[in-house]
Motif scaffolding. Structure first.
Motif, PDB file in Angstrom:
ATOM      1  N   PRO A  75      31.505  47.996  41.071  1.00  0.00           N
ATOM      2  CA  PRO A  75      30.738  48.614  42.253  1.00  0.00           C
ATOM      3  C   PRO A  75      30.264  49.875  42.115  1.00  0.00           C
ATOM      4  CG  PRO A  75      33.170  47.675  42.595  1.00  0.00           C
ATOM      5  CD  PRO A  75      33.043  47.533  41.243  1.00  0.00           C
ATOM      6  N   GLN A  79      26.149  50.034  42.937  1.00  0.00           N
ATOM      7  CA  GLN A  79      25.716  50.980  44.310  1.00  0.00           C
ATOM      8  C   GLN A  79      24.614  51.854  43.768  1.00  0.00           C
ATOM      9  OE1 GLN A  79      28.606  53.189  46.326  1.00  0.00           O
ATOM     10  NE2 GLN A  79      27.265  53.994  47.681  1.00  0.00           N
ATOM     11  N   ALA A  92      27.529  51.560  53.511  1.00  0.00           N
ATOM     12  CA  ALA A  92      28.527  51.107  52.658  1.00  0.00           C
ATOM     13  C   ALA A  92      29.509  52.316  51.984  1.00  0.00           C
ATOM     14  CB  ALA A  92      27.892  50.164  51.434  1.00  0.00           C
ATOM     15  N   GLN A  93      30.664  51.855  51.708  1.00  0.00           N
ATOM     16  CA  GLN A  93      31.363  52.940  51.182  1.00  0.00           C
ATOM     17  C   GLN A  93      31.942  52.247  49.710  1.00  0.00           C
ATOM     18  OE1 GLN A  93      34.865  53.563  53.710  1.00  0.00           O
ATOM     19  NE2 GLN A  93      33.558  54.726  55.069  1.00  0.00           N
ATOM     20  N   THR A  94      31.703  53.192  48.749  1.00  0.00           N
ATOM     21  CA  THR A  94      32.243  52.542  47.448  1.00  0.00           C
ATOM     22  C   THR A  94      33.794  52.231  47.282  1.00  0.00           C
ATOM     23  OG1 THR A  94      30.238  53.786  46.414  1.00  0.00           O
ATOM     24  CG2 THR A  94      32.090  52.987  45.073  1.00  0.00           C
ATOM     25  N   ASP A 159      36.691  46.600  48.677  1.00  0.00           N
ATOM     26  CA  ASP A 159      35.746  45.652  47.847  1.00  0.00           C
ATOM     27  C   ASP A 159      34.981  44.718  48.727  1.00  0.00           C
ATOM     28  OD1 ASP A 159      36.498  46.939  45.347  1.00  0.00           O
ATOM     29  OD2 ASP A 159      37.649  45.486  44.548  1.00  0.00           O
ATOM     30  N   PHE A 162      32.449  46.674  50.792  1.00  0.00           N
ATOM     31  CA  PHE A 162      31.466  46.751  49.830  1.00  0.00           C
ATOM     32  C   PHE A 162      30.190  45.623  49.605  1.00  0.00           C
ATOM     33  CE2 PHE A 162      29.530  47.322  45.628  1.00  0.00           C
ATOM     34  CZ  PHE A 162      29.079  48.461  45.900  1.00  0.00           C
ATOM     35  N   TYR A 163      30.786  44.614  48.979  1.00  0.00           N
ATOM     36  CA  TYR A 163      30.141  43.602  48.663  1.00  0.00           C
ATOM     37  C   TYR A 163      29.342  42.653  49.944  1.00  0.00           C
ATOM     38  CZ  TYR A 163      31.599  43.881  44.158  1.00  0.00           C
ATOM     39  OH  TYR A 163      32.032  44.582  42.897  1.00  0.00           O
ATOM     40  N   ARG A 166      26.543  45.025  50.570  1.00  0.00           N
ATOM     41  CA  ARG A 166      25.348  44.986  49.901  1.00  0.00           C
ATOM     42  C   ARG A 166      24.631  44.046  50.067  1.00  0.00           C
ATOM     43  NH1 ARG A 166      24.996  42.959  44.471  1.00  0.00           N
ATOM     44  NH2 ARG A 166      23.705  44.199  42.990  1.00  0.00           N
TER      45      ARG A 166
END
Length: 352
Positions: A75, A79, A92-94, A159, A162-163, A166
């Motif tokens: 990730p 990113q 978005a947060q990693t 996760d 995030f995706y 993304r």
């Protein structure tokens, strides 16, 4: 006289150096080895082709490659790539580095039963009577009861968040804000039309296999591919018990809307999904199995239904008409997803 000649000859031989013919094979081998060794010791050292390589940088590169256990893409690296292409991430947060090695498995604090042992399931008349359809009524004290969909959306893992974000950013970069909004609306409309066409087919109890061409319904162009995709699955669906019917778990206080039918002779919770990408494996359906287990658990504890359901089915339909996939969930698997659902429900309660 002869003795003096022999002594003279011996002295002359002692003074003369031996020629090559007089040397033995052992002496020849020994002298060659000694010559080779001396040559190697005295010859100049060859220049290594790697002497000009930045050894420190090369070493760090090797360590970074060898230390990757699963994939070189994480990730964090994705990113960084997205920031270079699409600009800095805003929402978005990693995910944390610990989440990349896999989420920690939690167990529910309270293991509520999946089945209602006090309920006597009526199995004799499962194939009789019209399907149940209990409309969702937010009145009668249900205005604050959360739905299964809402609970799952608000308890996504880092996760998953995030995706999902993304994917949304990449779609906006390709289609623009207005284009992505229109794309989402079209998907929602196609999903509603598909479920409406399914309802008409299931309520009529007919499939394309036992209908003549003149009796087969004509679907709009937007759902024709989807219906063709699930036509072979509909042939094994019969004895529809509920269509878009509300289920409510009074003890855990959540509700949902689901379909219940017989599939291959087994009563199942059926979740119909549309997809633009193939999903041949159950793992491709993400949180859908948890959703199915939540619906089944609610029905089993809802007094409006006089039967129990232990099996699940996720049907994925494709717009291009290619054969859809039917993922069956056996009772053992449903029990495992029920435990996962209880964990997600506890997380939702803790957030509130």
């Amino acid at each position: 006289m002869r003795r003096n000649e022999q002594q003279s000859r011996y002295k002359s031989l002692k003074r003369e150096p031996p020629n090559e013919a007089s040397l033995s094979p052992q002496c020849t081998s020994l002298s060659v080895r000694m010559f080779s060794a001396c040559h190697c010791l005295t010859s100049p050292k060859r220049q290594s082709p790697y002497s000009s390589v930045d050894s420190e940088r090369y070493s760090s590169l090797v360590k970074s490659v060898m230390s990757s256990r699963v994939s070189s893409q994480t990730p964090e690296s994705l990113q960084a790539e997205d920031e270079h292409v699409f600009g800095p991430v805003v929402k978005a947060q990693t995910p944390s580095s610990s989440s990349s090695s896999g989420p920690k498995m939690r167990v529910p604090k309270t293991l509520h039963p999946f089945l209602n042992c006090e309920e006597n399931p009526e199995t004799d008349d499962l194939e009789q009577g019209p399907p149940t359809r209990i409309a969702l009524n937010r009145g009668q004290g249900r205005s604050s009861v959360p739905s299964v969909t809402r609970i799952l959306q608000q308890t996504l893992s880092p996760d998953q968040i995030f995706y999902l974000e993304r994917w949304r950013r990449k779609m906006i970069a390709e289609l623009g804000e207005e284009g992505f909004k229109e794309y989402s609306q079209n998907l929602f409309r196609q999903g509603k039309l598909f479920h409406s066409a399914l309802e008409n087919t299931l309520e009529s109890g007919g499939t394309q296999q036992n209908q003549s061409p003149s009796e087969r319904p004509e679907y709009s162009a937007e759902v024709q591919g989807y219906m063709q995709s699930v036509s072979h699955i509909l042939e094994d669906v019969r004895a529809v018990r509920a269509i878009e019917s509300t289920v409510h778990h009074g003890t855990l206080n959540y509700l949902g809307i689901a379909d219940f039918s017989m599939f291959l002779g087994v009563l199942c919770v059926i979740d119909w999904k549309t997809s633009e990408k193939p999903k041949p494996f159950l793992s491709n359906t993400y949180d859908n199995p948890i959703q199915v287990a939540a619906y089944a658990g609610a029905l089993n504890n809802d007094s409006n239904y006089k039967y129990q359901v232990e099996n699940g089915l996720i049907v994925v339909a494709y717009k291009d008409g290619s054969p859809g996939h039917a993922h069956q969930l056996k009772p053992e698997l449903m029990q495992e997803y029920w435990k996962t659902w209880l964990v997600r429900l506890e997380e939702f309660t803790e957030q509130r």
